[in-house]
Write a protein that holds these residues in place. Structure first.
Motif, short mmCIF file in Angstrom:
data_model
loop_
_atom_site.label_atom_id
_atom_site.label_comp_id
_atom_site.label_asym_id
_atom_site.label_seq_id
_atom_site.Cartn_x
_atom_site.Cartn_y
_atom_site.Cartn_z
N TYR A 18 6.78 -7.47 7.22
CA TYR A 18 6.53 -8.26 6.02
C TYR A 18 5.16 -7.91 5.46
CZ TYR A 18 10.21 -10.97 8.25
OH TYR A 18 11.36 -11.34 8.87
N TRP A 19 4.20 -7.68 6.37
CA TRP A 19 2.82 -7.39 5.96
C TRP A 19 2.42 -5.97 6.27
CZ3 TRP A 19 1.08 -10.80 2.78
CH2 TRP A 19 1.45 -12.14 2.90
N TYR A 20 2.95 -5.38 7.33
CA TYR A 20 2.53 -4.05 7.75
C TYR A 20 3.18 -2.97 6.89
CZ TYR A 20 1.78 0.08 10.54
OH TYR A 20 1.42 1.33 10.95
N ASP A 21 2.35 -2.10 6.34
CA ASP A 21 2.86 -1.01 5.50
C ASP A 21 2.36 0.35 5.95
OD1 ASP A 21 0.23 -1.13 4.77
OD2 ASP A 21 0.60 -1.30 2.63
N GLY A 22 1.83 0.43 7.15
CA GLY A 22 1.31 1.69 7.65
C GLY A 22 -0.19 1.83 7.49
N SER A 23 -0.80 1.01 6.66
CA SER A 23 -2.26 1.06 6.48
C SER A 23 -2.91 0.07 7.45
CB SER A 23 -2.63 0.71 5.04
OG SER A 23 -2.35 -0.65 4.77
N VAL A 24 -4.20 0.18 7.60
CA VAL A 24 -4.91 -0.69 8.52
C VAL A 24 -4.96 -2.13 8.00
CG1 VAL A 24 -7.13 -1.13 9.64
CG2 VAL A 24 -6.28 1.19 9.44
N THR A 25 -5.17 -2.31 6.72
CA THR A 25 -5.31 -3.66 6.18
C THR A 25 -3.98 -4.30 5.82
OG1 THR A 25 -5.67 -2.77 3.97
CG2 THR A 25 -7.62 -3.27 5.30
N GLY A 26 -2.92 -3.53 5.70
CA GLY A 26 -1.61 -4.09 5.39
C GLY A 26 -1.42 -4.40 3.92
N ARG A 27 -0.33 -5.05 3.63
CA ARG A 27 0.03 -5.38 2.25
C ARG A 27 -0.75 -6.58 1.74
NH1 ARG A 27 5.03 -2.84 1.76
NH2 ARG A 27 6.24 -2.75 3.66
N ASP A 28 -0.94 -6.64 0.41
CA ASP A 28 -1.53 -7.82 -0.20
C ASP A 28 -0.48 -8.91 -0.39
OD1 ASP A 28 -4.10 -6.81 -0.39
OD2 ASP A 28 -3.70 -5.86 -2.32
N LEU A 29 0.74 -8.49 -0.67
CA LEU A 29 1.87 -9.40 -0.83
C LEU A 29 2.94 -9.02 0.18
CD1 LEU A 29 2.09 -9.39 -4.73
CD2 LEU A 29 1.10 -11.16 -3.27
N PRO A 30 3.70 -9.98 0.70
CA PRO A 30 4.70 -9.64 1.72
C PRO A 30 5.88 -8.87 1.14
CG PRO A 30 4.93 -11.92 1.07
CD PRO A 30 3.69 -11.40 0.38
N ASP A 31 6.49 -8.07 2.01
CA ASP A 31 7.74 -7.38 1.67
C ASP A 31 8.87 -8.37 1.93
OD1 ASP A 31 9.96 -5.80 1.37
OD2 ASP A 31 9.47 -4.45 3.02
N LEU A 32 9.47 -8.88 0.90
CA LEU A 32 10.50 -9.90 1.05
C LEU A 32 11.77 -9.35 1.68
CD1 LEU A 32 10.03 -11.81 -2.31
CD2 LEU A 32 9.06 -12.33 -0.07
N TYR A 33 11.89 -8.03 1.75
CA TYR A 33 13.05 -7.40 2.35
C TYR A 33 12.75 -6.90 3.76
CZ TYR A 33 14.54 -7.70 -2.46
OH TYR A 33 14.85 -8.17 -3.71
N GLY A 34 11.65 -7.29 4.33
CA GLY A 34 11.28 -6.87 5.68
C GLY A 34 12.30 -7.34 6.70
N THR A 35 12.46 -6.55 7.75
CA THR A 35 13.50 -6.84 8.74
C THR A 35 13.06 -7.81 9.81
OG1 THR A 35 12.80 -4.99 10.12
CG2 THR A 35 14.47 -4.54 8.43
N GLY A 36 11.77 -7.97 10.02
CA GLY A 36 11.28 -8.85 11.07
C GLY A 36 11.08 -8.15 12.39
N GLU A 37 11.42 -6.86 12.45
CA GLU A 37 11.20 -6.10 13.67
C GLU A 37 9.70 -5.83 13.82
OE1 GLU A 37 13.52 -2.56 13.47
OE2 GLU A 37 15.37 -3.65 13.11
N SER A 38 9.26 -5.67 15.04
CA SER A 38 7.84 -5.40 15.29
C SER A 38 7.45 -4.03 14.76
CB SER A 38 7.53 -5.47 16.78
OG SER A 38 7.60 -6.79 17.22
N ALA A 39 6.23 -3.95 14.29
CA ALA A 39 5.67 -2.67 13.82
C ALA A 39 5.30 -1.84 15.05
CB ALA A 39 4.44 -2.95 12.96
N PRO A 40 5.01 -0.56 14.85
CA PRO A 40 4.60 0.27 15.99
C PRO A 40 3.40 -0.33 16.71
CG PRO A 40 4.86 1.58 14.00
CD PRO A 40 5.00 0.15 13.60
N GLU A 41 3.30 -0.05 18.00
CA GLU A 41 2.21 -0.61 18.82
C GLU A 41 0.85 -0.27 18.25
OE1 GLU A 41 0.76 -3.07 21.56
OE2 GLU A 41 2.87 -2.71 21.26
N SER A 42 0.69 0.91 17.66
CA SER A 42 -0.61 1.30 17.10
C SER A 42 -1.01 0.39 15.96
CB SER A 42 -0.58 2.76 16.64
OG SER A 42 0.38 2.91 15.62
N ALA A 43 -0.06 -0.15 15.24
CA ALA A 43 -0.38 -1.05 14.13
C ALA A 43 -0.91 -2.38 14.63
CB ALA A 43 0.88 -1.30 13.30
N LYS A 44 -0.48 -2.79 15.80
CA LYS A 44 -0.90 -4.07 16.33
C LYS A 44 -2.33 -4.01 16.87
CE LYS A 44 3.79 -5.01 17.80
NZ LYS A 44 4.65 -5.22 18.96
N THR A 45 -2.77 -2.84 17.30
CA THR A 45 -4.08 -2.74 17.92
C THR A 45 -5.15 -2.20 16.98
OG1 THR A 45 -3.52 -0.56 18.76
CG2 THR A 45 -3.08 -2.42 20.21
#
Length: 85
Positions: A18-45
């Motif tokens: 919903y928020w993760y888009d591959g960048s470090v800071t993420g999206r400004d607005l959520p992706d309303l079509y996001g699946t809810g699956e976890s982002a890659p581990e590197s995105a979390k850290t």
């Protein structure tokens, strides 16, 4: 909401697409079509680069989701930017 208008939006579940888009800071607005699956581990850290903020309070407000708490984000900015109070 105030008079049917959104007055504040808070990001949560930052590791979700919903928020993760591959960048470090993420999206400004959520992706309303996001699946809810976890982002890659590197995105979390990955922590946002403190060079994008000129104030530790702003960094802590914007990036506390990447840390255990707001205080840790504040301290991280101060340490990375060699800031002493």
């Amino acid at each position: 909401m105030l008079d049917s208008e959104v007055v504040k939006n808070e990001k949560s579940a930052l590791s979700k697409p919903y928020w993760y888009d591959g960048s470090v800071t993420g999206r400004d607005l959520p992706d309303l079509y996001g699946t809810g699956e976890s982002a890659p581990e590197s995105a979390k850290t990955a922590k946002p680069d403190p060079n994008g903020w000129d104030d530790p309070d702003d960094y802590a407000d914007d990036c506390s989701g990447y840390f255990a708490n707001r205080s840790e984000a504040y301290d991280y900015w101060c340490e990375e930017m060699s800031y002493e109070e």
